[in-house]
Design an enzyme around this catalytic site. Structure first.
Site, PDB file in Angstrom:
ATOM      1  N   ASP A  24       0.799  -1.226   0.000  1.00 19.41           N
ATOM      2  CA  ASP A  24       0.000   0.000   0.000  1.00 19.41           C
ATOM      3  C   ASP A  24       0.829   1.273   0.000  1.00 19.41           C
ATOM      4  O   ASP A  24       0.326   2.354  -0.274  1.00 19.41           O
ATOM      5  CB  ASP A  24      -0.820   0.048   1.303  1.00 19.41           C
ATOM      6  CG  ASP A  24      -2.236  -0.434   1.104  1.00 19.41           C
ATOM      7  OD1 ASP A  24      -2.696  -0.451  -0.043  1.00 19.41           O
ATOM      8  OD2 ASP A  24      -2.857  -0.785   2.114  1.00 19.41           O
TER       9      ASP A  24
HETATM   10  C1  GLC Z   1      -1.310  -0.367   5.090  1.00 17.97           C
HETATM   11  C2  GLC Z   1       0.082  -0.096   5.498  1.00 17.97           C
HETATM   12  C3  GLC Z   1       0.205   1.177   6.226  1.00 17.97           C
HETATM   13  C4  GLC Z   1      -0.476   2.294   5.478  1.00 17.97           C
HETATM   14  C5  GLC Z   1      -1.901   1.921   5.168  1.00 17.97           C
HETATM   15  C6  GLC Z   1      -2.607   2.950   4.368  1.00 17.97           C
HETATM   16  O1  GLC Z   1      -2.031  -0.745   6.186  1.00 17.97           O
HETATM   17  O2  GLC Z   1       0.573  -1.148   6.307  1.00 17.97           O
HETATM   18  O3  GLC Z   1       1.555   1.456   6.452  1.00 17.97           O
HETATM   19  O4  GLC Z   1      -0.425   3.469   6.186  1.00 17.97           O
HETATM   20  O5  GLC Z   1      -1.925   0.727   4.475  1.00 17.97           O
HETATM   21  O6  GLC Z   1      -3.961   2.688   4.299  1.00 17.97           O
HETATM   22  C1  GLC Z   2      -1.697  -3.739   5.370  1.00 17.08           C
HETATM   23  C2  GLC Z   2      -2.900  -3.685   4.469  1.00 17.08           C
HETATM   24  C3  GLC Z   2      -2.716  -4.587   3.268  1.00 17.08           C
HETATM   25  C4  GLC Z   2      -1.418  -4.292   2.592  1.00 17.08           C
HETATM   26  C5  GLC Z   2      -0.258  -4.335   3.557  1.00 17.08           C
HETATM   27  C6  GLC Z   2       1.043  -3.913   2.933  1.00 17.08           C
HETATM   28  O1  GLC Z   2      -1.608  -4.961   5.993  1.00 17.08           O
HETATM   29  O2  GLC Z   2      -4.059  -4.073   5.149  1.00 17.08           O
HETATM   30  O3  GLC Z   2      -3.773  -4.444   2.367  1.00 17.08           O
HETATM   31  O4  GLC Z   2      -1.239  -5.234   1.569  1.00 17.08           O
HETATM   32  O5  GLC Z   2      -0.532  -3.471   4.639  1.00 17.08           O
HETATM   33  O6  GLC Z   2       1.076  -2.569   2.630  1.00 17.08           O
END
Ligand code: GLC
Ligand code: GLC
Length: 807
Positions: free
Chosen positions: A483
């Site tokens: 993400d």
């Molecule tokens: C995922 C990531 C996090 C980021 C988020 C954004 O959960 O782990 O670091 O801030 O997405 O929605």
């Molecule tokens: C968090 C989000 C997931 C994403 C991951 C890596 O776990 O929920 O959707 O793939 O972060 O950014």
């Protein structure tokens, strides 16, 4: 250091001190009513949706932390204490918290009074039961008062924490006998209310928080508990609560039991009232009378135990390693249920007010859950597919209550659509139910747009085919699985969301990771097409897969590992020529899982590089070297301090991909080592370093570059649960559901000489005994007869398969 121990026979983790490094929680509920419960009684409850139907209140970022929303007090003469330790925090003579499958038992004692509370959500009702047992272990009579209290949330958790000008004036309750009803907003558009009851006569109650707590307004020492005298207050606006005061006297050795119910009731719109302004309580009364007697509470409790026994029995291993058995047989499967139910919505790290169900998250959560309740998985697949758009792209999240795509976050995460194929094929392999592909599913929930689910999968595949960049690799969009890899974002505005801000339209930023996903999941789609007799489509897609594989081999290989991406300038990300972030974990695991680089030796090279550059004793870091500067062209990933989260933390979710990749190329011991490094039961000894619960996976462990190296964060709601279960059950132990039977391809480490696995699959039971002769060759006997290959075909009406495997 450890703070407790596993009690495998009872399927519990027993916490022996209230002083855990962080609250160590459990989830109660398996259907619609859910509670989070910490080892000191904290947490909150909600109906289906942690944002829109919050029943009890949770205070964010509060100090002291984890106080609320249910409280028990014992007032014994001048002494006041809490059996769960909090909120009073008086020293207890004994304390334990047993977190089990869908229930927790918290016990505390002081001055010869032992109080033990069993919390659970019964399978059939929307309520949390609190079964309190009080025993006098002294040799003189004891007379004391028990207070059971909950604090209501005004339903919408975001509003509740933000919109005071309105909600400090809307609180309303009714009190009748030993039941307190919470009916805020019921007079207008809500058709639901909450209640808190106890099956005993009370000697007082309170529903107004300020009357209960008094001027100090501190949960640790409420005025009404201190004085031993409830105010019988009726809340009007402000902060409605429900407090019951009960007088107890116990002879030496005597035990008394009480049952509190925290319930949620919905009424029909035209059947809301009994009398003007008196709510219709029929359903609440039915529920209360159902749990009036202890025998019915005990029955509901044993039904819950039976439910879990049954769910877990679909996959059981017996080996010489207790840590392995307890992860596979109990805790990993249990966590898969939690992630399936919650996605990333409600935990002690996910506030329950933000994200609903994630598209990619829920698709992956299903992989570790589908063997437990396939029918629920089926329903989920349809819900997820219903937020896809006609062009194959999709909303990124949806709200569980409404099931509508979440417009605030929108779409544009180009990996999302492909995950839908992964979860659908996992479901079909488990059940054999090809009919799901014919299920009519709308796009973006719009009536009249329904197309068979197979068409949705097709659009997922073609979305990637139609959105490629200069190297013939998939365009990344806002981000892919990671993400925080936001290559089109270029954000300069503090606080702006990296996920939703306006992107530049570079048409250049490409993801090797999505390329690998395409090879794997478009491959599964092509395979489905040939099974359905559509060879033309299968051939076409297979050619596309061939092209993608070539693109990765020519433009996605950096010499010793797979590249991660191309940014919007067309420059490589995750290459030795980069100043920082030279190697990323995700494409190494996923490319090998997709079968890329196996023939030419690149797969092994990539995994060797992971070992050399990314592996630490606490797990494998996401990248190396970590970013020390903010790179505007890479986005959020470079916003985290080095070693945290996506910037080189040990982001556990992707560790199993590397472990699976090791099994793909037959590296048996390496696969198991990387499994063990992050596995909670295997790392229980370092609970004081991890700090999170030692019975479940956390999302992240701080990497080498972080000051708090080894510290874990975001326990419970992580894709690590599901992928770790897939890894250990299907690849290391090697028992995989397949379309026409059960596939047996163990890849056991040297330290496991012999194991037994029981797998309930479709209508049959497989008793599988595996001898690890470390030959790397697999020989299988089914009921005494040698079979060819590694697939045990299903025979109609055959209920029991006795399988002997040599590897
Ligand atoms: C995922 C990531 C996090 C980021 C988020 C954004 O959960 O782990 O670091 O801030 O997405 O929605
Ligand atoms: C968090 C989000 C997931 C994403 C991951 C890596 O776990 O929920 O959707 O793939 O972060 O950014």
């Amino acid at each position: 250091m450890k703070y407790g121990y596993f009690d495998d026979r009872r399927k519990e983790y027993v916490i022996q001190t209230p002083d855990t490094p962080l609250p160590w929680i459990n989830y109660l509920g398996s259907n619609q009513f859910f509670s989070l419960l910490s080892n000191t009684g904290g947490g909150y409850s909600f109906y289906r949706d942690a944002k829109l139907r919050r029943i009890t209140r949770y205070r964010y970022n509060n100090v002291p932390n984890d106080i609320g929303s249910r409280f028990f007090y014992i007032k014994d003469q001048d002494e006041i204490w809490s059996p769960c330790y909090k909120p009073v925090k008086s020293k207890l003579d004994s304390y334990s918290c047993r977190h089990g499958m869908g229930y927790s038992i918290i016990s505390g004692s002081r001055n010869s009074i032992v109080a033990s509370i069993t919390f659970f959500v019964p399978l059939e009702d929307n309520c949390e039961l609190q079964h309190v047992t009080l025993t006098n272990e002294g040799d003189s009579k004891k007379s004391f008062d028990l207070f059971g209290v909950v604090e209501w949330c005004l339903w919408n958790a975001v509003d509740d924490a933000a919109n005071y000008q309105r909600n400090l004036s809307i609180g309303e309750v009714e009190v009748e006998n030993s039941v307190i009803y919470h009916k805020s907003e019921y007079r207008e558009r809500r058709n639901h209310y909450g209640f808190y009851s106890v099956n005993a006569d009370t000697c007082g109650f309170d529903t107004n928080r300020d009357s209960f707590l008094g001027a100090d307004k501190d949960w640790s020492l409420p005025d009404r508990v201190r004085s031993g005298q409830s105010a019988d207050s009726i809340a009007s606006g402000w902060y409605p609560i429900a407090s019951h005061q009960i007088s107890i006297s116990l002879e030496p050795g005597e035990t008394k039991e009480l049952v509190f119910i925290l319930g949620y009731i919905e009424n029909e719109k035209n059947d809301k009232w009994d009398l003007p302004n008196k709510i219709n309580k029929t359903k609440a009364k039915e529920m209360i009378s159902k749990y009036e007697s202890l025998s019915s509470v005990n029955k509901a409790f044993s039904e819950l135990a039976g439910y879990w026994e049954d769910l877990l029995s679909n996959y059981q291993v017996h080996s010489a390693l207790p840590q392995l058995d307890r992860m596979v047989n109990i805790w990993n499967q249990y966590q898969c249920m939690a992630t399936f139910n919650m996605s990333r919505s409600a935990s002690y790290y996910e506030t329950g007010t933000g994200r609903g169900m994630g598209f990619r998250d829920s698709c992956q959560d299903l992989l570790g859950f589908v063997h437990m309740i396939p029918e629920q998985a089926r329903e989920r697949i349809i819900d997820i597919a219903s937020i896809q758009f006609e062009d194959g792209s999709t909303y990124h999240q949806y709200q569980p209550l409404t099931k509508q795509g979440n417009a605030d976050i929108g779409g544009g995460f180009n990996d999302d659509p492909l995950w839908l194929i992964g979860c659908t094929t996992a479901y079909i392999r488990e059940t054999g139910d090809m009919s799901i592909l014919d299920e009519m599913v709308p796009f973006n929930n719009v009536k009249g747009t329904e197309k068979p689910l197979l068409e949705h999968l097709k659009r997922s595949v073609y979305y990637t085919i139609n959105h490629k960049g200069p190297h013939n690799l998939p365009l990344i969009g806002r981000a892919d699985w990671n993400d925080c890899l936001n290559l089109n974002c270029f954000s300069e505005e503090p606080g702006e969301s990296f996920q939703t801000c306006e992107n530049i339209d570079s048409k250049k930023a490409e993801s090797i990771f999505i390329g690998a996903m395409f090879v794997k999941y478009a491959g599964e789609y092509a395979d489905l097409c040939s099974r359905l007799g559509n060879t033309e489509e299968a051939d076409y897609v297979n050619k596309e897969i061939q092209k993608m594989t070539e693109a990765i081999e020519t433009s996605g290989w950096d010499g010793s590992w797979f590249l991660r991406a191309y940014d919007s300038y067309g420059d490589p990300v995750g290459s030795h020529i980069c100043e920082e972030g030279q190697i990323y974990i995700e494409p190494q695991g996923f490319c090998v899982m997709a079968g890329i680089g196996i023939q030419n030796g690149n797969a092994k090279k990539a995994l060797d590089s992971v070992e050399e550059r990314l592996t630490t004793p606490y797990g494998i870091q996401l990248l190396n070297p970590c970013y020390t500067k903010y790179h505007i062209n890479l986005g959020e990933i470079t916003s985290y301090p080095p070693g945290y989260k996506e910037n080189g933390g040990i982001f556990c979710h992707n560790n199993p991909w590397v472990s699976i990749a090791h099994t793909v190329i037959g590296q048996r011991n390496e696969a198991f080592e990387s499994y063990k490094r992050i596995s909670p039961a295997f790392t229980e000894e370092i609970s004081d370093i991890h700090r999170t619960e030692p019975y479940v996976y956390s999302q992240m462990i701080a990497g080498r570059e972080a000051p708090n190296y080894g510290e874990a964060k975001n326990s419970w709601l992580t894709g690590t649960a599901s992928w770790s279960f897939v890894n250990v059950s299907q690849f290391i132990l090697g028992i995989r559901a397949d379309y026409d039977g059960l596939r047996i391809e163990p890849c056991l480490p040297d330290e496991l000489n012999e194991i037994t696995i029981i797998r309930e699959f479709r209508d049959a039971r497989f008793n599988i005994h595996i001898n690890n002769r470390k030959t790397g060759k697999i020989q299988i006997m089914v009921d005494g007869e040698k079979i060819k290959g590694t697939l045990i075909p299903l025979i109609e009406n055959k209920k029991l398969y006795t399988v002997e495997v040599d590897v």
